[in-house]
Design a protein around this motif. Sequence first.
Motif, PDB file in Angstrom:
ATOM      1  N   SER A 168      -1.466  -7.348  -8.823  1.00 59.95           N
ATOM      2  CA  SER A 168      -1.768  -6.428  -7.723  1.00 59.95           C
ATOM      3  C   SER A 168      -2.838  -5.425  -8.147  1.00 59.95           C
ATOM      4  CB  SER A 168      -0.487  -5.701  -7.302  1.00 59.95           C
ATOM      5  OG  SER A 168      -0.710  -4.948  -6.142  1.00 59.95           O
ATOM      6  N   PRO A 169      -4.121  -5.807  -8.017  1.00 59.17           N
ATOM      7  CA  PRO A 169      -5.198  -4.872  -8.352  1.00 59.17           C
ATOM      8  C   PRO A 169      -5.407  -3.852  -7.221  1.00 59.17           C
ATOM      9  CG  PRO A 169      -6.109  -6.998  -7.709  1.00 59.17           C
ATOM     10  CD  PRO A 169      -4.605  -7.137  -7.690  1.00 59.17           C
ATOM     11  N   VAL A 170      -5.397  -2.575  -7.599  1.00 63.97           N
ATOM     12  CA  VAL A 170      -5.559  -1.485  -6.638  1.00 63.97           C
ATOM     13  C   VAL A 170      -6.788  -0.684  -7.038  1.00 63.97           C
ATOM     14  CG1 VAL A 170      -4.502   0.577  -5.640  1.00 63.97           C
ATOM     15  CG2 VAL A 170      -3.053  -1.362  -6.294  1.00 63.97           C
ATOM     16  N   VAL A 171      -7.635  -0.386  -6.066  1.00 60.44           N
ATOM     17  CA  VAL A 171      -8.847   0.383  -6.336  1.00 60.44           C
ATOM     18  C   VAL A 171      -8.819   1.656  -5.496  1.00 60.44           C
ATOM     19  CG1 VAL A 171     -11.386   0.379  -6.233  1.00 60.44           C
ATOM     20  CG2 VAL A 171     -10.161  -1.667  -6.975  1.00 60.44           C
ATOM     21  N   MET A 172      -9.301   2.724  -6.105  1.00 54.66           N
ATOM     22  CA  MET A 172      -9.364   4.012  -5.432  1.00 54.66           C
ATOM     23  C   MET A 172     -10.352   3.952  -4.268  1.00 54.66           C
ATOM     24  SD  MET A 172      -7.291   5.465  -7.485  1.00 54.66           S
ATOM     25  CE  MET A 172      -7.305   7.190  -7.051  1.00 54.66           C
ATOM     26  N   GLU A 173     -10.055   4.692  -3.215  1.00 56.35           N
ATOM     27  CA  GLU A 173     -10.924   4.740  -2.048  1.00 56.35           C
ATOM     28  C   GLU A 173     -12.356   5.148  -2.409  1.00 56.35           C
ATOM     29  OE1 GLU A 173      -9.893   6.278   2.244  1.00 56.35           O
ATOM     30  OE2 GLU A 173     -10.469   7.961   0.948  1.00 56.35           O
ATOM     31  N   ASN A 174     -12.488   6.034  -3.382  1.00 55.21           N
ATOM     32  CA  ASN A 174     -13.818   6.480  -3.812  1.00 55.21           C
ATOM     33  C   ASN A 174     -14.338   5.656  -4.985  1.00 55.21           C
ATOM     34  OD1 ASN A 174     -11.692   7.779  -5.305  1.00 55.21           O
ATOM     35  ND2 ASN A 174     -13.221   9.115  -6.222  1.00 55.21           N
ATOM     36  N   GLY A 175     -13.762   4.474  -5.193  1.00 60.91           N
ATOM     37  CA  GLY A 175     -14.173   3.606  -6.285  1.00 60.91           C
ATOM     38  C   GLY A 175     -15.489   2.890  -6.029  1.00 60.91           C
ATOM     39  N   ASN A 176     -15.985   2.270  -7.073  1.00 58.83           N
ATOM     40  CA  ASN A 176     -17.210   1.487  -7.033  1.00 58.83           C
ATOM     41  C   ASN A 176     -17.067   0.358  -5.998  1.00 58.83           C
ATOM     42  OD1 ASN A 176     -19.003  -0.709  -7.730  1.00 58.83           O
ATOM     43  ND2 ASN A 176     -19.351   0.277  -9.698  1.00 58.83           N
ATOM     44  N   PRO A 177     -18.035   0.203  -5.082  1.00 59.73           N
ATOM     45  CA  PRO A 177     -17.949  -0.842  -4.054  1.00 59.73           C
ATOM     46  C   PRO A 177     -17.793  -2.252  -4.639  1.00 59.73           C
ATOM     47  CG  PRO A 177     -19.712   0.702  -3.516  1.00 59.73           C
ATOM     48  CD  PRO A 177     -19.219   1.064  -4.893  1.00 59.73           C
ATOM     49  N   GLU A 178     -18.406  -2.521  -5.771  1.00 56.72           N
ATOM     50  CA  GLU A 178     -18.267  -3.843  -6.398  1.00 56.72           C
ATOM     51  C   GLU A 178     -16.844  -4.065  -6.905  1.00 56.72           C
ATOM     52  OE1 GLU A 178     -20.496  -6.472  -6.499  1.00 56.72           O
ATOM     53  OE2 GLU A 178     -21.477  -5.145  -5.054  1.00 56.72           O
ATOM     54  N   ILE A 179     -16.204  -3.028  -7.382  1.00 55.04           N
ATOM     55  CA  ILE A 179     -14.829  -3.129  -7.877  1.00 55.04           C
ATOM     56  C   ILE A 179     -13.867  -3.286  -6.697  1.00 55.04           C
ATOM     57  CG2 ILE A 179     -13.014  -1.891  -9.160  1.00 55.04           C
ATOM     58  CD1 ILE A 179     -15.289  -3.132 -10.861  1.00 55.04           C
ATOM     59  N   LYS A 180     -14.180  -2.663  -5.591  1.00 55.26           N
ATOM     60  CA  LYS A 180     -13.336  -2.792  -4.399  1.00 55.26           C
ATOM     61  C   LYS A 180     -13.216  -4.250  -3.941  1.00 55.26           C
ATOM     62  CE  LYS A 180     -13.828   1.740  -2.219  1.00 55.26           C
ATOM     63  NZ  LYS A 180     -14.357   2.435  -1.036  1.00 55.26           N
ATOM     64  N   LYS A 181     -14.224  -5.054  -4.230  1.00 52.48           N
ATOM     65  CA  LYS A 181     -14.216  -6.461  -3.813  1.00 52.48           C
ATOM     66  C   LYS A 181     -13.084  -7.255  -4.463  1.00 52.48           C
ATOM     67  CE  LYS A 181     -19.187  -6.711  -2.895  1.00 52.48           C
ATOM     68  NZ  LYS A 181     -20.468  -7.307  -3.329  1.00 52.48           N
ATOM     69  N   ILE A 182     -12.578  -6.812  -5.597  1.00 53.59           N
ATOM     70  CA  ILE A 182     -11.500  -7.555  -6.271  1.00 53.59           C
ATOM     71  C   ILE A 182     -10.125  -6.958  -6.000  1.00 53.59           C
ATOM     72  CG2 ILE A 182     -12.963  -8.531  -8.082  1.00 53.59           C
ATOM     73  CD1 ILE A 182     -12.009  -6.371  -9.967  1.00 53.59           C
ATOM     74  N   ALA A 183     -10.067  -5.924  -5.183  1.00 52.38           N
ATOM     75  CA  ALA A 183      -8.804  -5.229  -4.907  1.00 52.38           C
ATOM     76  C   ALA A 183      -7.933  -5.994  -3.925  1.00 52.38           C
ATOM     77  CB  ALA A 183      -9.089  -3.839  -4.353  1.00 52.38           C
ATOM     78  N   LYS A 184      -6.658  -5.975  -4.200  1.00 49.38           N
ATOM     79  CA  LYS A 184      -5.668  -6.445  -3.229  1.00 49.38           C
ATOM     80  C   LYS A 184      -5.333  -5.296  -2.281  1.00 49.38           C
ATOM     81  CE  LYS A 184      -1.109  -8.637  -3.044  1.00 49.38           C
ATOM     82  NZ  LYS A 184      -0.012  -9.157  -3.886  1.00 49.38           N
ATOM     83  N   HIS A 185      -5.392  -4.063  -2.818  1.00 47.83           N
ATOM     84  CA  HIS A 185      -5.120  -2.862  -2.040  1.00 47.83           C
ATOM     85  C   HIS A 185      -6.150  -1.794  -2.374  1.00 47.83           C
ATOM     86  CE1 HIS A 185      -1.143  -4.475  -1.126  1.00 47.83           C
ATOM     87  NE2 HIS A 185      -0.917  -4.605  -2.428  1.00 47.83           N
ATOM     88  N   ILE A 186      -6.478  -0.983  -1.382  1.00 45.61           N
ATOM     89  CA  ILE A 186      -7.301   0.211  -1.583  1.00 45.61           C
ATOM     90  C   ILE A 186      -6.372   1.401  -1.365  1.00 45.61           C
ATOM     91  CG2 ILE A 186      -9.287   1.579  -0.815  1.00 45.61           C
ATOM     92  CD1 ILE A 186     -10.117  -1.122  -2.003  1.00 45.61           C
ATOM     93  N   THR A 187      -6.322   2.295  -2.339  1.00 44.14           N
ATOM     94  CA  THR A 187      -5.481   3.484  -2.227  1.00 44.14           C
ATOM     95  C   THR A 187      -6.332   4.688  -1.851  1.00 44.14           C
ATOM     96  OG1 THR A 187      -3.744   4.789  -3.304  1.00 44.14           O
ATOM     97  CG2 THR A 187      -5.615   4.105  -4.687  1.00 44.14           C
ATOM     98  N   LYS A 188      -5.699   5.819  -1.728  1.00 41.52           N
ATOM     99  CA  LYS A 188      -6.426   7.045  -1.407  1.00 41.52           C
ATOM    100  C   LYS A 188      -7.352   7.420  -2.559  1.00 41.52           C
ATOM    101  CE  LYS A 188      -2.901   8.825   1.700  1.00 41.52           C
ATOM    102  NZ  LYS A 188      -2.072   9.982   2.059  1.00 41.52           N
ATOM    103  N   SER A 189      -8.220   8.381  -2.319  1.00 34.74           N
ATOM    104  CA  SER A 189      -9.186   8.799  -3.338  1.00 34.74           C
ATOM    105  C   SER A 189      -8.517   9.572  -4.480  1.00 34.74           C
ATOM    106  CB  SER A 189     -10.269   9.680  -2.707  1.00 34.74           C
ATOM    107  OG  SER A 189      -9.736  10.969  -2.444  1.00 34.74           O
ATOM    108  N   ASN A 190      -9.271   9.794  -5.539  1.00 36.17           N
ATOM    109  CA  ASN A 190      -8.796  10.597  -6.667  1.00 36.17           C
ATOM    110  C   ASN A 190      -8.363  11.981  -6.196  1.00 36.17           C
ATOM    111  OD1 ASN A 190      -9.833   8.387  -7.970  1.00 36.17           O
ATOM    112  ND2 ASN A 190     -11.107   9.523  -9.381  1.00 36.17           N
ATOM    113  N   ASP A 191      -9.125  12.573  -5.287  1.00 33.33           N
ATOM    114  CA  ASP A 191      -8.826  13.919  -4.797  1.00 33.33           C
ATOM    115  C   ASP A 191      -7.592  13.969  -3.904  1.00 33.33           C
ATOM    116  OD1 ASP A 191     -11.033  14.973  -6.150  1.00 33.33           O
ATOM    117  OD2 ASP A 191     -12.363  14.624  -4.438  1.00 33.33           O
ATOM    118  N   GLU A 192      -7.142  12.816  -3.444  1.00 33.32           N
ATOM    119  CA  GLU A 192      -5.975  12.741  -2.560  1.00 33.32           C
ATOM    120  C   GLU A 192      -4.755  12.145  -3.265  1.00 33.32           C
ATOM    121  OE1 GLU A 192      -7.622  11.779   1.786  1.00 33.32           O
ATOM    122  OE2 GLU A 192      -8.362  10.367   0.257  1.00 33.32           O
TER     123      GLU A 192
END
Length: 187
Positions: free
Chosen positions: A150-174
């Motif tokens: 279950s790869p999870v990427v931060m909402e403010n993460g790198n767009p290329e890394i988001k491509k491999i995410a199963k889930h997008i979570t809230k940003s670091n600030d949230e």
Amino acid sequence: LIRETLSYEDYLDIEVLANKLGVHSHAITKDGIYTSNRNIGRYTVHESTLVHMPIYYRTPEEVADKEFVKAMYIDEPEILDAAIAKLPQEFYDRFTIVKSTPFYLEILKKTANKGIAVTHLAEKLGLSKEETMAIGDEENDRAMLEVVGSPVVMENGNPEIKKIAKHITKSNDESGVAYAIRKWVLD
């Protein structure tokens, strides 16, 4: 559980290339950040503040007995990107090289990356790939995100890394990490 460090010869080669490329550099031990740059780069100071480690100015000869976890090329993004474009293939063959921020290029032993570490830990704990989750936001997290169920990427993460995410979570600030754990682990 495992420790993969750079040799002194690795450190010297990394340092020599930094000088040729005209970028600031430093190397990190468990005790501190070592730099041979007389004009200590602002991103070395930033790293010191971020990880709460002291900075030591030492010549390469003075650190022959140190065990380095990683070395970093650190500079303004345009200077760092120009240096990255000139890295020899031999460095990619010899080391794990990941850009963790626009101003940090991390250089580690070839057998050291977050993916290898997570795989080793999961095996030690008797967990299957499907039982693992990792949360990341940058290129230095890619290997880790690619080996978990279950790869999870931060909402403010790198767009290329988001491509491999199963889930997008809230940003670091949230508090995105806490949100991901509550939503996809505890629920």
